[in-house]
Enzyme design. Sequence first.
Site, PDB file in Angstrom:
ATOM      1  CG  PHE A 228      -2.040   0.873   1.254  1.00 35.44           C
ATOM      2  CD1 PHE A 228      -3.217   0.510   0.618  1.00 35.44           C
ATOM      3  CD2 PHE A 228      -2.001   2.095   1.911  1.00 35.44           C
ATOM      4  CE1 PHE A 228      -4.330   1.345   0.633  1.00 35.44           C
ATOM      5  CE2 PHE A 228      -3.103   2.937   1.920  1.00 35.44           C
ATOM      6  CZ  PHE A 228      -4.268   2.570   1.280  1.00 35.44           C
TER       7      PHE A 228
ATOM      8  CG  ASP B 120      -0.541  -2.887   6.676  1.00 34.72           C
ATOM      9  OD1 ASP B 120      -1.655  -3.300   7.051  1.00 34.72           O
ATOM     10  OD2 ASP B 120      -0.301  -1.686   6.427  1.00 34.72           O
TER      11      ASP B 120
ATOM     12  CE1 TYR C 299      -9.770   2.197   6.824  1.00 36.02           C
ATOM     13  CE2 TYR C 299      -8.881   2.973   8.910  1.00 36.02           C
ATOM     14  CZ  TYR C 299      -8.749   2.802   7.550  1.00 36.02           C
ATOM     15  OH  TYR C 299      -7.614   3.227   6.920  1.00 36.02           O
ATOM     16  CE  LYS C 300      -8.357  -0.395   4.698  1.00 41.48           C
ATOM     17  NZ  LYS C 300      -6.944  -0.426   4.317  1.00 41.48           N
TER      18      LYS C 300
ATOM     19  NE  ARG D 226      -9.808  -1.984  -3.725  1.00 38.24           N
ATOM     20  CZ  ARG D 226      -9.302  -1.571  -2.572  1.00 38.24           C
ATOM     21  NH1 ARG D 226      -8.217  -2.123  -2.080  1.00 38.24           N
ATOM     22  NH2 ARG D 226      -9.896  -0.613  -1.877  1.00 38.24           N
TER      23      ARG D 226
HETATM   24  C1  LIG Z   1      -6.167   0.776   4.400  1.00 34.38           C
HETATM   25  C2  LIG Z   1      -4.708   0.578   4.562  1.00 34.38           C
HETATM   26  C3  LIG Z   1      -3.940   1.522   5.264  1.00 34.38           C
HETATM   27  C4  LIG Z   1      -4.570   2.784   5.803  1.00 34.38           C
HETATM   28  O1  LIG Z   1      -3.722   3.467   6.675  1.00 34.38           O
HETATM   29  P1  LIG Z   1      -4.295   4.608   7.619  1.00 34.38           P
HETATM   30  O2  LIG Z   1      -3.095   5.127   8.296  1.00 34.38           O
HETATM   31  O3  LIG Z   1      -5.289   3.955   8.535  1.00 34.38           O
HETATM   32  O4  LIG Z   1      -4.964   5.626   6.781  1.00 34.38           O
HETATM   33  C5  LIG Z   1      -2.591   1.260   5.423  1.00 34.38           C
HETATM   34  N1  LIG Z   1      -2.027   0.142   4.911  1.00 34.38           N
HETATM   35  C6  LIG Z   1      -2.753  -0.785   4.239  1.00 34.38           C
HETATM   36  C7  LIG Z   1      -2.095  -2.017   3.706  1.00 34.38           C
HETATM   37  C8  LIG Z   1      -4.115  -0.582   4.028  1.00 34.38           C
HETATM   38  O5  LIG Z   1      -4.835  -1.477   3.349  1.00 34.38           O
END
Ligand SMILES: *Cc1c(COP(=O)(O)O)cnc(C)c1O
Length: 427
Positions: free
Chosen positions: A136, A212, A237-238, A387
């Site tokens: 990400f 992650d 939150y996912k 997606r």
């Molecule tokens: C959604 C997501 C994030 C989001 O990071 P925030 O700091 O909560 O905005 C980070 N890494 C991955 C792999 C994600 O899927």
Amino acid sequence: MTQMVLGLFPDSAGYGRAVELDSNDPLAHFRERFVIEDGELIYLDGNSLGRQPVAARSVLMDVIDSQWGDRLIRSWNEGWWELQLELGDQLAPIVGARPGEVIISDATSLNLFKLAEAAVRARPKRDKIITDDLNFPTDIYVLDGIARAGGLELVIVESDGINGPMKALSAAIDQATALVSLSHTVFKSGFTYDMAEVNRIVHDAGALVLWDTSHSVGVVPIDLEGSGTDLAVGCTYKYLNGGPGSPAFLYVREALQLEMENPITAWWAHTQPFDFDLRFEPVVGIRKFHTGTMPILSLAGVGPGLAEIADAGIEEIRSKSVLLTEFLIELWESELEDLGFGMASPRQPEKRGSHVSLSHPEGYQITRAMIELGKVIPDFRAPDNIRLGLSPLYTRFVDIHTAVHRLQTIVRSGAHRAFDVQQATVT
Ligand SMILES: *Cc1c(COP(=O)(O)O)cnc(C)c1O
């Protein structure tokens, strides 16, 4: 205005099978435990923002009316201070961790910074951080920032765009490697790494590993303990349905908690924060990875989602998730492939998380049309990925069937071409 494409498609391919799969689904009743205001809307974005658990309202109203409204500052000693540890312990069994190894705290990006910086400081003679190009962007930015500040090299191993580059990764990991940090399930293709296999390679080189799990936690079984993971972070939150901006989690293996230092030496990580001593003295245990005062409203919203996951069982959730993604891929093959949609996710279920990416050269316009004309909410990831996130606690097989047929109808008619190619701020 182009015409809306709504309703079910009971006479089309796969409908009978969708109905049958739903009637045999042991998790079907969990859908009632989520707020669904619009029965016509098909929500396939639970991998970005999960639906609201019905129980969240009363939990949050109690925080507002009683804890904040009435008890005020006294609430800190009546549960607020311990809340991030308590919720961490509630999440622990879902990720194969032990009590005292997980806290809910801050954003994923910040937790990643804290743990990655702690890791490179724990391997001071090594000067490489390794990740891949499927990670990400925020993870890459954070790792790059740490590398630049510390005079280290960030190696971004190249993939084919879909699958984790296992061979190239294992060739890149060497005695100069301090840290390997990857997404467990990657955000575009949904490819899912074998954690234990990567961890072995990393540990053979004497490096540390930081996963992650934002796109796998709550939907793919994770065994942090059994896989030998050192450090992990992830969103709530996912698939955990904790609410918009709910704080993330971090995990530090117990055996590493003494050795690792939180680079942010803030007062919530102090052994006696209310002594207001001017010297920083870190607390022992997972609390040392705390930062500052938590957003209690957002934090309290994490509990109801965790309770639903625990109640359903992560193995049952995974079984349904595999059936959902398999069903979608089956329908893609029979209904969508001829219309120019490519498969941008791995075909083998064991290499996949719970979302499926379809590629299409007009992907952004198609996504807009699905939302505006078809009441189907996917999301779009550049350059051409649509997606489709399948969150097992509230996604039905018939939803997938309906979404595919609304999509097919829109693309066959060319209705998506009426939409702008300019992207909105949040996609
Ligand atoms: C959604 C997501 C994030 C989001 O990071 P925030 O700091 O909560 O905005 C980070 N890494 C991955 C792999 C994600 O899927």
